[in-house]
Design a protein around this motif. Structure first.
Motif, PDB file in Angstrom:
ATOM      1  N   SER A 129      53.097  38.693  39.529  1.00 51.79           N
ATOM      2  CA  SER A 129      53.443  37.281  39.703  1.00 51.79           C
ATOM      3  C   SER A 129      52.559  36.763  40.778  1.00 51.79           C
ATOM      4  CB  SER A 129      54.976  37.121  39.726  1.00 51.79           C
ATOM      5  OG  SER A 129      55.519  37.739  40.974  1.00 51.79           O
ATOM      6  N   ARG A 130      52.420  37.265  41.998  1.00 52.79           N
ATOM      7  CA  ARG A 130      51.735  36.709  43.142  1.00 52.79           C
ATOM      8  C   ARG A 130      50.242  36.657  42.602  1.00 52.79           C
ATOM      9  NH1 ARG A 130      56.356  38.733  44.907  1.00 52.79           N
ATOM     10  NH2 ARG A 130      57.213  38.044  46.932  1.00 52.79           N
ATOM     11  N   LEU A 131      49.571  37.608  42.059  1.00 55.55           N
ATOM     12  CA  LEU A 131      48.384  37.567  41.781  1.00 55.55           C
ATOM     13  C   LEU A 131      48.134  36.363  40.778  1.00 55.55           C
ATOM     14  CD1 LEU A 131      45.444  38.827  41.173  1.00 55.55           C
ATOM     15  CD2 LEU A 131      46.356  40.433  39.623  1.00 55.55           C
ATOM     16  N   MET A 132      49.086  36.226  39.830  1.00 54.93           N
ATOM     17  CA  MET A 132      48.768  35.056  38.835  1.00 54.93           C
ATOM     18  C   MET A 132      48.954  33.661  39.528  1.00 54.93           C
ATOM     19  SD  MET A 132      47.570  34.789  35.927  1.00 54.93           S
ATOM     20  CE  MET A 132      47.180  33.209  35.175  1.00 54.93           C
ATOM     21  N   HIS A 133      50.082  33.657  40.429  1.00 59.36           N
ATOM     22  CA  HIS A 133      50.213  32.518  41.089  1.00 59.36           C
ATOM     23  C   HIS A 133      48.823  31.939  42.098  1.00 59.36           C
ATOM     24  CE1 HIS A 133      52.316  29.317  43.519  1.00 59.36           C
ATOM     25  NE2 HIS A 133      52.098  29.956  44.443  1.00 59.36           N
ATOM     26  N   SER A 134      48.332  33.154  42.657  1.00 58.57           N
ATOM     27  CA  SER A 134      47.007  32.873  43.384  1.00 58.57           C
ATOM     28  C   SER A 134      45.981  32.447  42.621  1.00 58.57           C
ATOM     29  CB  SER A 134      46.804  34.064  44.082  1.00 58.57           C
ATOM     30  OG  SER A 134      47.621  34.448  44.953  1.00 58.57           O
ATOM     31  N   VAL A 151      37.654  45.158  45.175  1.00 58.61           N
ATOM     32  CA  VAL A 151      37.138  43.746  45.649  1.00 58.61           C
ATOM     33  C   VAL A 151      38.275  42.614  46.160  1.00 58.61           C
ATOM     34  CG1 VAL A 151      35.919  41.836  44.525  1.00 58.61           C
ATOM     35  CG2 VAL A 151      35.395  44.287  44.074  1.00 58.61           C
ATOM     36  N   LEU A 152      39.329  42.951  45.320  1.00 57.90           N
ATOM     37  CA  LEU A 152      40.313  41.701  45.451  1.00 57.90           C
ATOM     38  C   LEU A 152      41.414  41.985  46.487  1.00 57.90           C
ATOM     39  CD1 LEU A 152      41.330  41.058  41.972  1.00 57.90           C
ATOM     40  CD2 LEU A 152      40.351  39.376  43.149  1.00 57.90           C
ATOM     41  N   THR A 153      41.582  43.079  47.187  1.00 54.47           N
ATOM     42  CA  THR A 153      42.444  43.584  48.018  1.00 54.47           C
ATOM     43  C   THR A 153      41.911  44.095  49.349  1.00 54.47           C
ATOM     44  OG1 THR A 153      42.814  45.662  46.897  1.00 54.47           O
ATOM     45  CG2 THR A 153      44.060  43.947  46.095  1.00 54.47           C
ATOM     46  N   SER A 154      42.838  43.987  50.389  1.00 55.71           N
ATOM     47  CA  SER A 154      42.473  44.905  51.500  1.00 55.71           C
ATOM     48  C   SER A 154      43.630  45.576  51.943  1.00 55.71           C
ATOM     49  CB  SER A 154      42.398  43.722  52.556  1.00 55.71           C
ATOM     50  OG  SER A 154      43.649  42.971  52.914  1.00 55.71           O
ATOM     51  N   GLU A 155      43.576  46.198  53.180  1.00 55.34           N
ATOM     52  CA  GLU A 155      44.722  47.048  53.549  1.00 55.34           C
ATOM     53  C   GLU A 155      46.177  46.141  53.622  1.00 55.34           C
ATOM     54  OE1 GLU A 155      43.945  48.937  57.090  1.00 55.34           O
ATOM     55  OE2 GLU A 155      42.374  50.251  56.229  1.00 55.34           O
ATOM     56  N   VAL A 204      43.276  34.951  31.937  1.00 55.11           N
ATOM     57  CA  VAL A 204      43.407  35.817  33.245  1.00 55.11           C
ATOM     58  C   VAL A 204      44.068  37.064  32.273  1.00 55.11           C
ATOM     59  CG1 VAL A 204      43.840  36.673  35.495  1.00 55.11           C
ATOM     60  CG2 VAL A 204      43.165  34.164  34.922  1.00 55.11           C
ATOM     61  N   VAL A 205      43.328  38.170  32.399  1.00 58.47           N
ATOM     62  CA  VAL A 205      43.935  39.480  31.592  1.00 58.47           C
ATOM     63  C   VAL A 205      44.138  40.486  32.388  1.00 58.47           C
ATOM     64  CG1 VAL A 205      43.525  40.867  29.490  1.00 58.47           C
ATOM     65  CG2 VAL A 205      42.419  38.578  29.514  1.00 58.47           C
ATOM     66  N   ASN A 206      45.237  41.275  32.149  1.00 55.53           N
ATOM     67  CA  ASN A 206      45.221  42.547  32.864  1.00 55.53           C
ATOM     68  C   ASN A 206      46.147  43.411  31.996  1.00 55.53           C
ATOM     69  OD1 ASN A 206      45.661  44.341  35.089  1.00 55.53           O
ATOM     70  ND2 ASN A 206      47.017  43.162  36.393  1.00 55.53           N
ATOM     71  N   GLU A 207      46.230  44.611  32.342  1.00 56.36           N
ATOM     72  CA  GLU A 207      47.060  45.533  31.762  1.00 56.36           C
ATOM     73  C   GLU A 207      48.553  45.430  32.121  1.00 56.36           C
ATOM     74  OE1 GLU A 207      47.380  50.286  30.433  1.00 56.36           O
ATOM     75  OE2 GLU A 207      46.014  49.868  32.198  1.00 56.36           O
ATOM     76  N   VAL A 259      34.813  31.477  29.832  1.00 52.80           N
ATOM     77  CA  VAL A 259      35.009  32.575  30.845  1.00 52.80           C
ATOM     78  C   VAL A 259      36.362  33.029  30.643  1.00 52.80           C
ATOM     79  CG1 VAL A 259      34.824  33.580  33.201  1.00 52.80           C
ATOM     80  CG2 VAL A 259      33.458  31.601  32.372  1.00 52.80           C
ATOM     81  N   ILE A 260      36.380  34.535  30.595  1.00 54.38           N
ATOM     82  CA  ILE A 260      37.510  35.303  30.426  1.00 54.38           C
ATOM     83  C   ILE A 260      37.550  36.346  31.704  1.00 54.38           C
ATOM     84  CG2 ILE A 260      38.831  37.006  29.295  1.00 54.38           C
ATOM     85  CD1 ILE A 260      37.905  35.786  26.699  1.00 54.38           C
ATOM     86  N   LEU A 261      38.463  36.267  32.426  1.00 52.98           N
ATOM     87  CA  LEU A 261      38.711  37.071  33.583  1.00 52.98           C
ATOM     88  C   LEU A 261      39.462  38.120  33.434  1.00 52.98           C
ATOM     89  CD1 LEU A 261      37.866  37.667  36.743  1.00 52.98           C
ATOM     90  CD2 LEU A 261      39.862  36.220  37.429  1.00 52.98           C
ATOM     91  N   VAL A 262      39.069  39.371  33.669  1.00 54.05           N
ATOM     92  CA  VAL A 262      39.940  40.814  33.767  1.00 54.05           C
ATOM     93  C   VAL A 262      40.083  41.024  34.927  1.00 54.05           C
ATOM     94  CG1 VAL A 262      40.095  43.055  32.613  1.00 54.05           C
ATOM     95  CG2 VAL A 262      39.022  41.341  31.364  1.00 54.05           C
ATOM     96  N   SER A 263      41.262  40.977  35.609  1.00 55.60           N
ATOM     97  CA  SER A 263      41.758  41.086  36.887  1.00 55.60           C
ATOM     98  C   SER A 263      42.628  42.212  37.060  1.00 55.60           C
ATOM     99  CB  SER A 263      42.013  39.785  37.380  1.00 55.60           C
ATOM    100  OG  SER A 263      42.544  40.079  38.920  1.00 55.60           O
ATOM    101  N   SER A 264      42.164  43.236  37.924  1.00 54.95           N
ATOM    102  CA  SER A 264      42.948  44.213  38.490  1.00 54.95           C
ATOM    103  C   SER A 264      43.694  43.423  39.762  1.00 54.95           C
ATOM    104  CB  SER A 264      42.353  45.588  38.947  1.00 54.95           C
ATOM    105  OG  SER A 264      41.632  46.021  37.841  1.00 54.95           O
ATOM    106  N   GLY A 265      44.798  44.500  40.377  1.00 59.04           N
ATOM    107  CA  GLY A 265      45.007  44.016  41.694  1.00 59.04           C
ATOM    108  C   GLY A 265      46.743  43.862  41.643  1.00 59.04           C
ATOM    109  N   ALA A 266      47.374  43.837  40.314  1.00 59.76           N
ATOM    110  CA  ALA A 266      48.621  43.605  40.678  1.00 59.76           C
ATOM    111  C   ALA A 266      49.554  44.705  41.352  1.00 59.76           C
ATOM    112  CB  ALA A 266      49.117  43.436  39.197  1.00 59.76           C
TER     113      ALA A 266
END
Length: 381
Positions: free
Chosen positions: A90-95, A25-29, A141-144, A54-61
């Protein structure tokens, strides 16, 4: 009560919402899609303004960082994925920071491994940290922690992480944003007759493996892991919505009552949170095969597992370790903490409780191989 009235009540009463968004959902090519991040932040900020936590669990790193280090389509090893995550996190969290700052919202980054939730002490520390952040009006914002995690401590995907987090924070509602518009009776790419479920009232009746074939290309989970997470959530008493994150303003539409995605109702009787933690945060170290009588006593009678019902013992474990319980046909019945070591249980399997002391040459306080208070049937693995 019909399911639409139930859904409306859930949406109205949900005070703590866990939202999971996948890489697809979060990324493109080209990497992280900032338009999606900004739209997501806009909708979550609106929910936050309504007085909801709200707690956001976000993939995408990994997806956000791989383009800086590797060519498109290249298969990455674990160290390469960790390097990509180091660049991308770091780019994901900065965004997210920039997107939420537009609405005067403060975010907090929380990176977890399975070891953080496997340790009861660290589990409780995590609960306290989330509670403090939420009381302060922060959006976690949570991620593994992909950068340092080893294979043995990986959640595997953020669907599992999100379902375990529901127990940490005592969530009221779980929303999984994916690329699919809901759950179908079959894979719609392979079965033209597959129909979308508006609501799954008893997820235990769904053959998840048969229903879900294949995964999304960008993510690691696919619909199979999303339904497993929904099943775990249902055991905990938490309703789940699986819905497309590609739909414009999807969260706004959902909370306005639009019929989108697939709802999964929780079980009528939620399992104790301690049982949930035992079953899904610890790794089984062995397995016992039980006879038909023990199977029926466990499933229909709600009984503890006694040594007399154990036919065979596999693996090496100590008292207090988690084990799988399997019926004579090889079907996993559940998970539980064993009161005996594998060596002890091998000696007393098939024996009456009154004979245990003599066989083990000691006086024991417990007679159950697995007490029902430490047993979870139908674990969603």
């Amino acid at each position: 009560m019909d399911w639409i009235r139930w859904r409306d009540q859930v949406l109205e009463s949900a005070r703590l919402v866990v939202i999971k968004v996948g890489s697809a959902v979060l990324t493109s090519e080209q990497g992280l899609d900032l338009r999606v991040v900004n739209r997501l932040a806009d909708q979550i900020a609106a929910l936050h303004d309504q007085g909801r936590d709200v707690i956001l669990v976000s993939s995408g790193a990994v997806a956000a960082g791989r383009g800086f280090l590797f060519t498109a389509g290249e298969q990455l090893s674990l160290p390469e994925k960790q390097a990509a995550a180091a660049v991308g996190q770091s780019r994901l969290m900065h965004s997210y920071d920039e997107a939420f700052e537009r609405y005067n919202k403060v975010t907090a980054q929380i990176l977890l491994t399975r070891d953080d939730l496997r340790s009861r002490h660290r589990f409780l520390n995590a609960r306290n940290t989330f509670a403090t952040l939420l009381e302060s009006g922060v959006i976690p914002v949570v991620n593994e922690n992909d950068t340092v995690v080893v294979r043995e401590l990986k959640f595997g995907d953020n669907d599992l992480l999100a379902s375990l987090l529901l127990n940490v924070v005592k969530a009221d509602l779980f929303i999984s944003l994916t690329t699919a518009d809901g759950v179908y009776s079959g894979n719609p790419e392979l079965d033209a007759d597959a129909e979308k479920y508006a609501c799954i009232q008893d997820i235990k009746d769904v053959d998840i493996r048969a229903t879900c074939q294949g995964s999304t290309n960008s993510g690691s989970g696919g619909m199979h892991s999303k339904l497993l997470s929904a099943r775990r959530a249902s055991q905990l008493g938490v309703p789940t919505l699986i819905v497309s994150g590609k739909v414009p303003f999807v969260l706004e539409k959902v909370f306005a009552g639009h019929e989108l995605g697939t709802w999964v109702m929780p079980e009528e009787r939620a399992i104790p949170r301690r049982k949930y933690w035992l079953a899904y945060n610890l790794d089984p170290l062995g397995e016992v095969i039980v006879d038909a009588g023990a199977r029926d006593a466990l499933i229909m009678g709600g009984k503890s597992l006694l040594p007399i019902g154990v036919q065979a013992v596999q693996g090496c474990f100590e008292p207090g370790d988690l084990i799988r319980i399997v019926d004579p046909n090889g079907r996993e019945l559940g998970l539980g903490l064993c009161n005996f070591s594998s060596e002890e249980l091998t000696k007393i399997c098939g024996c009456k409780s009154s004979d245990i002391d003599a066989i083990l040459n000691t006086r024991i306080r417990h007679r159950e191989a697995v007490h029902r208070d430490n047993l979870l049937l139908d674990a969603a693995h």
